[in-house]
Design a protein around this motif. Structure first.
Motif, PDB file in Angstrom:
ATOM      1  N   ASP A 112      -2.001   5.671   8.820  1.00  0.00           N
ATOM      2  CA  ASP A 112      -0.934   4.499   8.968  1.00  0.00           C
ATOM      3  C   ASP A 112      -0.022   4.505   7.933  1.00  0.00           C
ATOM      4  O   ASP A 112       1.044   3.751   7.783  1.00  0.00           O
ATOM      5  CB  ASP A 112      -1.353   3.412   9.251  1.00  0.00           C
ATOM      6  CG  ASP A 112      -2.258   2.618   8.104  1.00  0.00           C
ATOM      7  OD1 ASP A 112      -2.412   3.206   7.216  1.00  0.00           O
ATOM      8  OD2 ASP A 112      -2.340   1.321   8.300  1.00  0.00           O
ATOM      9  N   GLY A 113      -0.309   5.296   7.017  1.00  0.00           N
ATOM     10  CA  GLY A 113       0.731   5.355   5.540  1.00  0.00           C
ATOM     11  C   GLY A 113       0.250   4.382   4.571  1.00  0.00           C
ATOM     12  O   GLY A 113       1.138   4.311   3.787  1.00  0.00           O
ATOM     13  N   LYS A 114      -0.846   3.595   4.727  1.00  0.00           N
ATOM     14  CA  LYS A 114      -1.381   2.771   3.900  1.00  0.00           C
ATOM     15  C   LYS A 114      -2.839   3.091   3.499  1.00  0.00           C
ATOM     16  O   LYS A 114      -3.396   3.409   4.233  1.00  0.00           O
ATOM     17  CB  LYS A 114      -1.216   1.502   4.589  1.00  0.00           C
ATOM     18  CG  LYS A 114       0.463   1.062   4.753  1.00  0.00           C
ATOM     19  CD  LYS A 114       0.670  -0.427   5.525  1.00  0.00           C
ATOM     20  CE  LYS A 114       2.160  -0.491   5.983  1.00  0.00           C
ATOM     21  NZ  LYS A 114       2.093  -1.798   6.889  1.00  0.00           N
TER      22      LYS A 114
ATOM     23  N   THR B 296       3.299  -3.120  -5.825  1.00  0.00           N
ATOM     24  CA  THR B 296       4.622  -3.691  -6.276  1.00  0.00           C
ATOM     25  C   THR B 296       4.794  -5.028  -5.288  1.00  0.00           C
ATOM     26  O   THR B 296       5.722  -5.805  -5.814  1.00  0.00           O
ATOM     27  CB  THR B 296       5.674  -2.647  -6.092  1.00  0.00           C
ATOM     28  OG1 THR B 296       5.959  -1.959  -5.083  1.00  0.00           O
ATOM     29  CG2 THR B 296       5.555  -1.536  -7.376  1.00  0.00           C
ATOM     30  N   ASP B 297       4.436  -4.874  -4.048  1.00  0.00           N
ATOM     31  CA  ASP B 297       5.022  -6.204  -3.404  1.00  0.00           C
ATOM     32  C   ASP B 297       3.710  -7.121  -2.907  1.00  0.00           C
ATOM     33  O   ASP B 297       3.789  -8.047  -2.522  1.00  0.00           O
ATOM     34  CB  ASP B 297       5.360  -5.604  -1.706  1.00  0.00           C
ATOM     35  CG  ASP B 297       4.154  -5.010  -0.864  1.00  0.00           C
ATOM     36  OD1 ASP B 297       2.836  -4.855  -1.415  1.00  0.00           O
ATOM     37  OD2 ASP B 297       4.637  -4.451  -0.122  1.00  0.00           O
ATOM     38  N   GLY B 298       2.552  -6.937  -3.836  1.00  0.00           N
ATOM     39  CA  GLY B 298       1.664  -7.881  -4.059  1.00  0.00           C
ATOM     40  C   GLY B 298       0.798  -8.248  -2.596  1.00  0.00           C
ATOM     41  O   GLY B 298       0.011  -9.094  -2.660  1.00  0.00           O
ATOM     42  N   ASP B 299       1.008  -7.196  -1.730  1.00  0.00           N
ATOM     43  CA  ASP B 299       0.313  -7.588  -0.414  1.00  0.00           C
ATOM     44  C   ASP B 299      -1.142  -6.998  -0.287  1.00  0.00           C
ATOM     45  O   ASP B 299      -1.810  -7.252   0.803  1.00  0.00           O
ATOM     46  CB  ASP B 299       1.058  -6.885   0.813  1.00  0.00           C
ATOM     47  CG  ASP B 299       1.026  -5.383   0.801  1.00  0.00           C
ATOM     48  OD1 ASP B 299       0.549  -4.780  -0.021  1.00  0.00           O
ATOM     49  OD2 ASP B 299       1.754  -4.780   1.892  1.00  0.00           O
ATOM     50  N   GLY B 300      -1.767  -6.408  -1.322  1.00  0.00           N
ATOM     51  CA  GLY B 300      -2.866  -6.143  -1.390  1.00  0.00           C
ATOM     52  C   GLY B 300      -3.308  -4.502  -0.765  1.00  0.00           C
ATOM     53  O   GLY B 300      -4.300  -4.291  -0.497  1.00  0.00           O
ATOM     54  N   VAL B 301      -2.153  -3.944  -0.334  1.00  0.00           N
ATOM     55  CA  VAL B 301      -2.295  -2.423   0.452  1.00  0.00           C
ATOM     56  C   VAL B 301      -1.350  -1.677  -0.384  1.00  0.00           C
ATOM     57  O   VAL B 301      -0.272  -2.025  -0.764  1.00  0.00           O
ATOM     58  CB  VAL B 301      -1.783  -2.770   1.735  1.00  0.00           C
ATOM     59  CG1 VAL B 301      -1.748  -1.449   2.748  1.00  0.00           C
ATOM     60  CG2 VAL B 301      -2.673  -3.846   2.734  1.00  0.00           C
TER      61      VAL B 301
END
Length: 153
Positions: free
Chosen positions: A69-71, A105-110
C-alpha cells in the motif's frame, strides 16, 4: 511536521546491529559491509553511489511493504526483518517502531515511501564521511556501527 532526526536510521536502510563480542563484531561488520557493497554495487566498481543506495533502499522498502500500500507499519517491518537483514531481530536491535520514529516526518507512526526515500538520502550523506559521493565498505561498516545503537531513553 515533526523534525527529521538522523542517527539511527540505518536500521531501516541497512542490516541489523551486530551484537557479539568486539573481535567477532568487527569481523562481522566488515563481512556485512562487504555483502552490502556487493549487493548494491550494480556497476561493480567496489563502492556504492547515491543512485545505487537509493535503489537498494527502494528495494528494501518494497520488501517491508507487505500489503503493497506504499506504507510500512511497525508490524510489517518486524515481519520482514529476517528477509531484509538475513537474521532474526535481537533485543539489541532497535524496535521497528523506534526505527520508524526516526524518519516519520508527519508523526503518524507509519513510514511512507517518500519518508523512507528522504531518510535514505540523509543516511547516505551521513555515512559518506569523505564526501566523495560514494560509500565504501569501511564507511558502511562504520555507519552501521554508529547508527544501529538503540536510542537512549
Amino acid at each position: 511536521m515533526a523534525p527529521f532526526r538522523i542517527g539511527t536510521f540505518s536500521g531501516i536502510v541497512m542490516l541489523g546491529a551486530l551484537t557479539l563480542a568486539s573481535s567477532f563484531a568487527a569481523e562481522s561488520k566488515s563481512a556485512t559491509a562487504n555483502a552490502e557493497v556487493i549487493k548494491m554495487d550494480t556497476n561493480k566498481d567496489g563502492k556504492i553511489s547515491a543512485d545505487e543506495h537509493a535503489a537498494g533502499a527502494k528495494q528494501m522498502f518494497d520488501t517491508m511493504d507487505g500489503n503493497k500500500d506504499g506504507k510500512v507499519t511497525a508490524a510489517e517491518m518486524e515481519a520482514a526483518h529476517q528477509r531484509v537483514t538475513g537474521r532474526k531481530a535481537t533485543k539489541s536491535n532497535m524496535t521497528a517502531a523506534d526505527k520508524i520514529k526516526v524518519v516519520d516526518t508527519d508523526g503518524d507512526g507509519v513510514l511512507t515511501i517518500e519518508e523512507h526515500a528522504v531518510g535514505s538520502r540523509a543516511m547516505f550523506e551521513k555515512m559518506d564521511t569523505d564526501k566523495d559521493g560514494f560509500l565504501t565498505k569501511g564507511e558502511l561498516a562504520a555507519g552501521h556501527a554508529r547508527m544501529m545503537k538503540k536510542p537512549s531513553r
